[in-house]
Design a protein around this motif. Structure first.
Motif, PDB file in Angstrom:
ATOM      1  N   VAL A 218       0.859  -1.177   0.000  1.00 18.78           N
ATOM      2  CA  VAL A 218       0.000   0.000   0.000  1.00 18.78           C
ATOM      3  C   VAL A 218       0.897   1.230   0.000  1.00 18.78           C
ATOM      4  O   VAL A 218       1.772   1.361   0.846  1.00 18.78           O
ATOM      5  CB  VAL A 218      -0.968  -0.008   1.206  1.00 18.78           C
ATOM      6  N   PRO A 219       0.725   2.121  -0.959  1.00 17.77           N
ATOM      7  CA  PRO A 219       1.652   3.243  -1.088  1.00 17.77           C
ATOM      8  C   PRO A 219       1.608   4.239   0.065  1.00 17.77           C
ATOM      9  O   PRO A 219       2.590   4.906   0.346  1.00 17.77           O
ATOM     10  CB  PRO A 219       1.232   3.922  -2.390  1.00 17.77           C
ATOM     11  N   TRP A 220       0.483   4.331   0.755  1.00 13.31           N
ATOM     12  CA  TRP A 220       0.358   5.318   1.812  1.00 13.31           C
ATOM     13  C   TRP A 220       0.923   4.850   3.147  1.00 13.31           C
ATOM     14  O   TRP A 220       0.978   5.613   4.097  1.00 13.31           O
ATOM     15  CB  TRP A 220      -1.105   5.719   1.999  1.00 13.31           C
ATOM     16  N   MET A 221       1.353   3.603   3.226  1.00 13.80           N
ATOM     17  CA  MET A 221       1.863   3.040   4.475  1.00 13.80           C
ATOM     18  C   MET A 221       3.176   3.723   4.875  1.00 13.80           C
ATOM     19  O   MET A 221       4.095   3.821   4.066  1.00 13.80           O
ATOM     20  CB  MET A 221       2.102   1.541   4.302  1.00 13.80           C
ATOM     21  N   PRO A 222       3.297   4.197   6.115  1.00 19.36           N
ATOM     22  CA  PRO A 222       4.556   4.830   6.525  1.00 19.36           C
ATOM     23  C   PRO A 222       5.686   3.814   6.607  1.00 19.36           C
ATOM     24  O   PRO A 222       5.473   2.638   6.905  1.00 19.36           O
ATOM     25  CB  PRO A 222       4.236   5.423   7.894  1.00 19.36           C
ATOM     26  N   ASP A 223       6.877   4.277   6.346  1.00 16.84           N
ATOM     27  CA  ASP A 223       8.071   3.444   6.410  1.00 16.84           C
ATOM     28  C   ASP A 223       8.641   3.561   7.822  1.00 16.84           C
ATOM     29  O   ASP A 223       9.329   4.532   8.148  1.00 16.84           O
ATOM     30  CB  ASP A 223       9.077   3.905   5.356  1.00 16.84           C
TER      31      ASP A 223
ATOM     32  N   ALA B 150       2.298   8.980   2.606  1.00 11.62           N
ATOM     33  CA  ALA B 150       3.315   8.279   3.406  1.00 11.62           C
ATOM     34  C   ALA B 150       4.246   9.252   4.138  1.00 11.62           C
ATOM     35  O   ALA B 150       4.446   9.099   5.350  1.00 11.62           O
ATOM     36  CB  ALA B 150       4.092   7.307   2.544  1.00 11.62           C
ATOM     37  N   PRO B 151       4.839  10.258   3.468  1.00  9.52           N
ATOM     38  CA  PRO B 151       5.676  11.186   4.226  1.00  9.52           C
ATOM     39  C   PRO B 151       4.891  11.970   5.275  1.00  9.52           C
ATOM     40  O   PRO B 151       5.412  12.250   6.354  1.00  9.52           O
ATOM     41  CB  PRO B 151       6.241  12.137   3.166  1.00  9.52           C
ATOM     42  N   LEU B 152       3.640  12.274   4.974  1.00 12.85           N
ATOM     43  CA  LEU B 152       2.807  12.981   5.941  1.00 12.85           C
ATOM     44  C   LEU B 152       2.537  12.095   7.161  1.00 12.85           C
ATOM     45  O   LEU B 152       2.601  12.560   8.308  1.00 12.85           O
ATOM     46  CB  LEU B 152       1.493  13.400   5.278  1.00 12.85           C
TER      47      LEU B 152
END
Length: 172
Positions: free
Chosen positions: A36-41, A141-143
């Protein structure tokens, strides 16, 4: 270095705790939740935190090794995460002295561009090798990582805030 007024004097960071937090973040990134692209790293977040607070112990080389591990785990282009984590670690080490003078919410605003650049590096490398664009939800994600910065700061600094020999008469 003179401490900013109102900040608590911290105990030294335990290297075992640093490594444990990095391994837990790596395992959180390796959970099989799908892509999922919105998942934080989480690993990037913890790497930046320790690069800011302990730059002598967690450096660019360690970020590179964790990046290679993430590349192998996600079957990504070898070096994609490694380059992003290395750039992130470099920028975090570069601004670590200035960043510590700000409050935690202000720090979250200042690490947001670093996380955005790291995700941008990953996308540029992925798309230049023939990958597809994951969608505009990638901007979340960065947010999300920036919003998690205060939570991670409280959790990872908690062991350093305790008194070495606590008793009822000691104010620390």
């Amino acid at each position: 270095m003179i401490m900013p007024s109102g900040q608590q004097l911290l105990l030294p960071a335990n290297p075992v705790f640093i490594w444990t937090s990095l391994i837990i973040a790596l395992l959180l990134d390796m959970l099989p939740l799908g892509r999922v692209p919105w998942m934080p790293d989480f690993l990037a977040l913890v790497l930046v935190f320790w690069n800011v607070h302990q730059p002598q112990r967690v450096g660019i080389g360690l970020a590179f090794m964790f990046g290679l591990g993430m590349d192998v785990h996600q079957s990504a282009l070898l070096g994609q995460h490694a380059l992003a984590y290395t750039a992130l670690s470099f920028f975090a080490t570069m601004i670590h002295r200035r960043l510590l003078w700000f409050t935690v919410p202000s720090q979250a605003l200042q690490v947001l561009p670093m996380f955005a650049v790291a995700h941008g590096v990953e996308i540029i490398i992925r798309m230049s090798s023939g990958g597809i664009f994951p969608g505009w939800t990638l901007l979340l994600a960065p947010l999300a990582e920036s919003l998690l910065w205060p939570v991670v700061s409280v959790m990872l600094l908690a062991p350093q805030r305790r008194a070495p020999n606590p008793d009822e008469n000691r104010p620390l």
